[in-house]
Design a protein around this motif. Structure first.
Motif, PDB file in Angstrom:
ATOM      1  N   ARG A  54      45.558  25.780 -29.105  1.00 34.17           N
ATOM      2  CA  ARG A  54      44.544  25.921 -30.153  1.00 34.17           C
ATOM      3  C   ARG A  54      43.610  24.708 -30.178  1.00 34.17           C
ATOM      4  NH1 ARG A  54      47.760  27.272 -34.480  1.00 34.17           N
ATOM      5  NH2 ARG A  54      47.894  29.272 -33.394  1.00 34.17           N
ATOM      6  N   MET A  55      44.172  23.532 -29.946  1.00 37.63           N
ATOM      7  CA  MET A  55      43.353  22.314 -29.889  1.00 37.63           C
ATOM      8  C   MET A  55      42.366  22.377 -28.732  1.00 37.63           C
ATOM      9  SD  MET A  55      46.408  19.585 -30.748  1.00 37.63           S
ATOM     10  CE  MET A  55      45.451  18.071 -30.521  1.00 37.63           C
ATOM     11  N   LEU A  56      42.828  22.868 -27.589  1.00 35.03           N
ATOM     12  CA  LEU A  56      41.933  22.990 -26.432  1.00 35.03           C
ATOM     13  C   LEU A  56      40.833  24.020 -26.689  1.00 35.03           C
ATOM     14  CD1 LEU A  56      44.435  22.811 -23.427  1.00 35.03           C
ATOM     15  CD2 LEU A  56      42.887  21.017 -24.282  1.00 35.03           C
ATOM     16  N   ASP A  57      41.188  25.091 -27.360  1.00 35.88           N
ATOM     17  CA  ASP A  57      40.188  26.097 -27.713  1.00 35.88           C
ATOM     18  C   ASP A  57      39.134  25.495 -28.642  1.00 35.88           C
ATOM     19  OD1 ASP A  57      38.985  28.666 -27.959  1.00 35.88           O
ATOM     20  OD2 ASP A  57      40.037  28.966 -29.852  1.00 35.88           O
ATOM     21  N   ARG A  58      39.583  24.677 -29.588  1.00 29.04           N
ATOM     22  CA  ARG A  58      38.640  24.025 -30.510  1.00 29.04           C
ATOM     23  C   ARG A  58      37.739  23.036 -29.765  1.00 29.04           C
ATOM     24  NH1 ARG A  58      41.792  21.967 -35.432  1.00 29.04           N
ATOM     25  NH2 ARG A  58      42.322  24.180 -35.385  1.00 29.04           N
TER      26      ARG A  58
ATOM     27  N   GLN B 207      33.701  23.180 -29.690  1.00 27.67           N
ATOM     28  CA  GLN B 207      32.961  22.167 -30.436  1.00 27.67           C
ATOM     29  C   GLN B 207      32.490  20.989 -29.604  1.00 27.67           C
ATOM     30  OE1 GLN B 207      35.030  21.010 -34.019  1.00 27.67           O
ATOM     31  NE2 GLN B 207      35.660  23.098 -34.488  1.00 27.67           N
ATOM     32  N   LYS B 208      33.132  20.740 -28.475  1.00 27.99           N
ATOM     33  CA  LYS B 208      32.757  19.591 -27.652  1.00 27.99           C
ATOM     34  C   LYS B 208      32.148  20.022 -26.323  1.00 27.99           C
ATOM     35  CE  LYS B 208      33.863  15.633 -27.941  1.00 27.99           C
ATOM     36  NZ  LYS B 208      33.086  14.407 -28.280  1.00 27.99           N
ATOM     37  N   SER B 209      32.984  20.543 -25.455  1.00 27.50           N
ATOM     38  CA  SER B 209      32.550  20.953 -24.119  1.00 27.50           C
ATOM     39  C   SER B 209      33.530  21.994 -23.603  1.00 27.50           C
ATOM     40  CB  SER B 209      32.523  19.739 -23.182  1.00 27.50           C
ATOM     41  OG  SER B 209      32.201  20.116 -21.864  1.00 27.50           O
ATOM     42  N   PRO B 210      33.058  23.058 -22.956  1.00 27.95           N
ATOM     43  CA  PRO B 210      33.951  24.125 -22.492  1.00 27.95           C
ATOM     44  C   PRO B 210      35.063  23.613 -21.576  1.00 27.95           C
ATOM     45  CG  PRO B 210      31.668  24.845 -22.373  1.00 27.95           C
ATOM     46  CD  PRO B 210      31.634  23.382 -22.691  1.00 27.95           C
ATOM     47  N   ILE B 211      36.278  24.071 -21.826  1.00 25.88           N
ATOM     48  CA  ILE B 211      37.408  23.753 -20.949  1.00 25.88           C
ATOM     49  C   ILE B 211      37.262  24.574 -19.672  1.00 25.88           C
ATOM     50  CG2 ILE B 211      39.918  23.854 -20.679  1.00 25.88           C
ATOM     51  CD1 ILE B 211      39.014  21.770 -22.709  1.00 25.88           C
TER      52      ILE B 211
ATOM     53  N   GLY C  64      43.996   2.268 -20.020  1.00 25.93           N
ATOM     54  CA  GLY C  64      42.779   3.035 -19.802  1.00 25.93           C
ATOM     55  C   GLY C  64      42.675   4.351 -20.540  1.00 25.93           C
ATOM     56  N   TRP C  65      43.515   4.542 -21.565  1.00 27.09           N
ATOM     57  CA  TRP C  65      43.469   5.784 -22.327  1.00 27.09           C
ATOM     58  C   TRP C  65      42.494   5.666 -23.500  1.00 27.09           C
ATOM     59  CZ3 TRP C  65      46.063  10.318 -21.248  1.00 27.09           C
ATOM     60  CH2 TRP C  65      47.041  10.247 -20.255  1.00 27.09           C
ATOM     61  N   SER C  66      41.723   6.713 -23.689  1.00 23.73           N
ATOM     62  CA  SER C  66      40.945   6.850 -24.915  1.00 23.73           C
ATOM     63  C   SER C  66      41.767   7.713 -25.859  1.00 23.73           C
ATOM     64  CB  SER C  66      39.597   7.523 -24.611  1.00 23.73           C
ATOM     65  OG  SER C  66      38.921   7.835 -25.809  1.00 23.73           O
ATOM     66  N   VAL C  67      41.929   7.280 -27.094  1.00 27.84           N
ATOM     67  CA  VAL C  67      42.773   8.000 -28.048  1.00 27.84           C
ATOM     68  C   VAL C  67      41.930   8.618 -29.147  1.00 27.84           C
ATOM     69  CG1 VAL C  67      44.658   7.825 -29.713  1.00 27.84           C
ATOM     70  CG2 VAL C  67      44.750   6.495 -27.584  1.00 27.84           C
ATOM     71  N   ARG C  68      42.131   9.876 -29.372  1.00 27.84           N
ATOM     72  CA  ARG C  68      41.493  10.581 -30.489  1.00 27.84           C
ATOM     73  C   ARG C  68      42.596  10.964 -31.470  1.00 27.84           C
ATOM     74  NH1 ARG C  68      36.865  13.574 -31.651  1.00 27.84           N
ATOM     75  NH2 ARG C  68      36.013  13.159 -29.588  1.00 27.84           N
ATOM     76  N   GLU C  69      42.386  10.671 -32.741  1.00 26.85           N
ATOM     77  CA  GLU C  69      43.386  10.980 -33.751  1.00 26.85           C
ATOM     78  C   GLU C  69      42.853  11.976 -34.766  1.00 26.85           C
ATOM     79  OE1 GLU C  69      45.772   7.451 -35.172  1.00 26.85           O
ATOM     80  OE2 GLU C  69      44.216   6.380 -34.055  1.00 26.85           O
ATOM     81  N   GLY C  70      43.717  12.846 -35.243  1.00 26.90           N
ATOM     82  CA  GLY C  70      43.356  13.784 -36.287  1.00 26.90           C
ATOM     83  C   GLY C  70      42.638  15.016 -35.759  1.00 26.90           C
ATOM     84  N   GLU C  71      42.111  15.783 -36.681  1.00 28.23           N
ATOM     85  CA  GLU C  71      41.421  17.024 -36.338  1.00 28.23           C
ATOM     86  C   GLU C  71      40.074  16.733 -35.676  1.00 28.23           C
ATOM     87  OE1 GLU C  71      42.703  20.105 -36.685  1.00 28.23           O
ATOM     88  OE2 GLU C  71      44.540  19.101 -37.324  1.00 28.23           O
ATOM     89  N   LEU C  72      39.642  17.646 -34.811  1.00 29.98           N
ATOM     90  CA  LEU C  72      38.352  17.513 -34.167  1.00 29.98           C
ATOM     91  C   LEU C  72      37.248  17.832 -35.170  1.00 29.98           C
ATOM     92  CD1 LEU C  72      36.899  17.042 -31.454  1.00 29.98           C
ATOM     93  CD2 LEU C  72      36.964  19.491 -31.088  1.00 29.98           C
ATOM     94  N   GLN C  73      36.354  16.881 -35.363  1.00 32.06           N
ATOM     95  CA  GLN C  73      35.265  17.078 -36.344  1.00 32.06           C
ATOM     96  C   GLN C  73      34.114  17.869 -35.730  1.00 32.06           C
ATOM     97  OE1 GLN C  73      35.787  16.190 -39.484  1.00 32.06           O
ATOM     98  NE2 GLN C  73      37.789  15.406 -38.849  1.00 32.06           N
TER      99      GLN C  73
END
Length: 378
Positions: free
Chosen positions: A289-293, A297-301, A369-378
């Motif tokens: 579901r996160m990948l679908d979001r 909202q960001k860029s097609p998987i 070298g990791w970028s970390v995103r936390e929480g729901e995708l805005q």
């Protein structure tokens, strides 16, 4: 969780929550005022499943209240002549009591094998694979309308009709069977309950699950899995796996379908078919579901690999690893995952977690070298 949600009539949640490096391990203490002979301590992994179990407690209380009313007693007496006397024991999925199995979601971080390597089905030893005969035996009851009464009752109580909670399932089956046998409507049964008993829970499933007969839901899941490319053996492993409640199977195939015909989608479905606990199943489905979001909202998987956790790439070249964890710690397993050479070779890596992490985990992920995103995708 708000403090007000951690205790109520018949239950309390213990304040100390150990973690296993990824998920919290929660304890609900259920007392006899609501749970009767089922009183005791129940252990739950993951905040998501804790919220679901807490939302089911008012329904358990209400079902207990219904079963103690005079209206229900009269209906129970009139139902005694109906053909199936042991309906209260149908379609119960016991809590996972298997020990020694890799049941937690931490196992997903211990497997990194990208590219080559066959991911195969465990249809022959899938948990619950022997259940098909029992489900077939319920076909007559479904045709007679018991299934609809049960779904209507679950909807009225705001609970999943296919919940894996054995206490809720047992009480739901019993009340629904008596109502069906006595030809009592859901509204009539609910009217007999004191008005002060108010259900306050989250929606745990969509209308499709309430509106559609169980057999039709199973066929829907099978058809969508076939369209995704799974073999009959893999489809059987998926649909008979009791670690994946039917409602969650429906969510999973809808999320897989939403991602489109991308490479790796089939492999993700097979990984889900082979989980051994509901914790693992919900981890994978939430990841989808996160990948679908992200895709919307960001860029097609554009593709997925499934070495354990899902690893996806989007149209902009980012590598996204969704991790719906409660609290990430820098354990040996997480460190091994985050420093795996195959992953470090990928550019633009994003670890997306829905919970929190320790300062050390944040520091070490950044150092590698990791970028970390936390929480729901805005």
């Amino acid at each position: 969780m708000p403090a007000s949600a951690l205790s109520g009539p018949g239950f309390s949640v213990q304040p100390q929550v150990p973690t296993n490096g990824a998920m919290g391990q929660y304890t609900i203490v259920a007392d006899a005022t609501v749970f009767r002979n089922d009183a005791g301590a129940y252990y739950i992994e993951s905040l998501d499943l804790l919220k679901i179990r807490l939302s089911e407690i008012p329904a358990i209380a209400q079902l207990e209240n219904i079963s103690e009313t005079g209206v229900f007693a009269k209906a129970l007496a009139s139902s005694a002549e109906r053909p199936v006397a042991d309906a209260a024991n149908m379609v119960i999925h016991p809590m996972d009591t298997v020990t020694g199995l890799p049941s937690g979601v931490g196992e997903f971080f211990g497997r990194v094998s990208l590219g080559a390597g066959q991911i195969y089905s465990a249809a022959t030893n899938s948990p619950g694979s022997g259940q098909a005969a029992g489900e077939t035996a319920n076909a007559t009851l479904t045709a007679l309308g018991y299934d609809q009464v049960r779904r209507d009752l679950a909807r009225k109580l705001h609970v999943d009709p296919y919940s894996s909670d054995p206490i809720l399932t047992k009480k739901l089956n019993k009340v629904a069977w008596v109502m069906f046998s006595a030809r009592m409507t859901v509204d009539a049964a609910m009217m007999a309950v004191p008005a002060s008993m108010i259900i306050t829970s989250v929606e745990v499933t969509d209308d499709l699950v309430y509106q559609t007969p169980k057999a039709d839901l199973i066929l829907l899941v099978q058809k969508k899995l076939q369209n995704i490319g799974l073999s009959q053996e893999e489809i059987a492993a998926f649909t008979s796996n009791t670690a994946i409640p039917l409602s969650l199977q429906v969510s999973a195939v809808k999320d897989l379908e939403a991602l489109g015909e991308i490479p790796g989608r089939r492999a993700a479905a097979v990984v889900l078919a082979n989980v051994v606990t509901e914790y693992q199943a919900r981890f994978i489905v939430t990841s989808l579901r996160m990948l679908d979001r992200w895709s919307q909202q960001k860029s097609p998987i554009t593709g997925i690999q499934a070495p354990g956790v899902l690893v996806a790439r989007d149209q902009n070249g980012a590598v996204i690893m969704p991790a719906p964890v409660d609290y990430l710690s820098w354990t040996q397993r997480i460190a091994g995952f985050a420093t795996d050479p195959q992953l470090l070779a990928m550019q633009n890596r994003v670890l997306w977690i829905t919970g929190k992490m320790t300062p050390l985990a944040r520091q070490q992920l950044a150092a590698n070298g990791w970028s970390v995103r936390e929480g729901e995708l805005q």
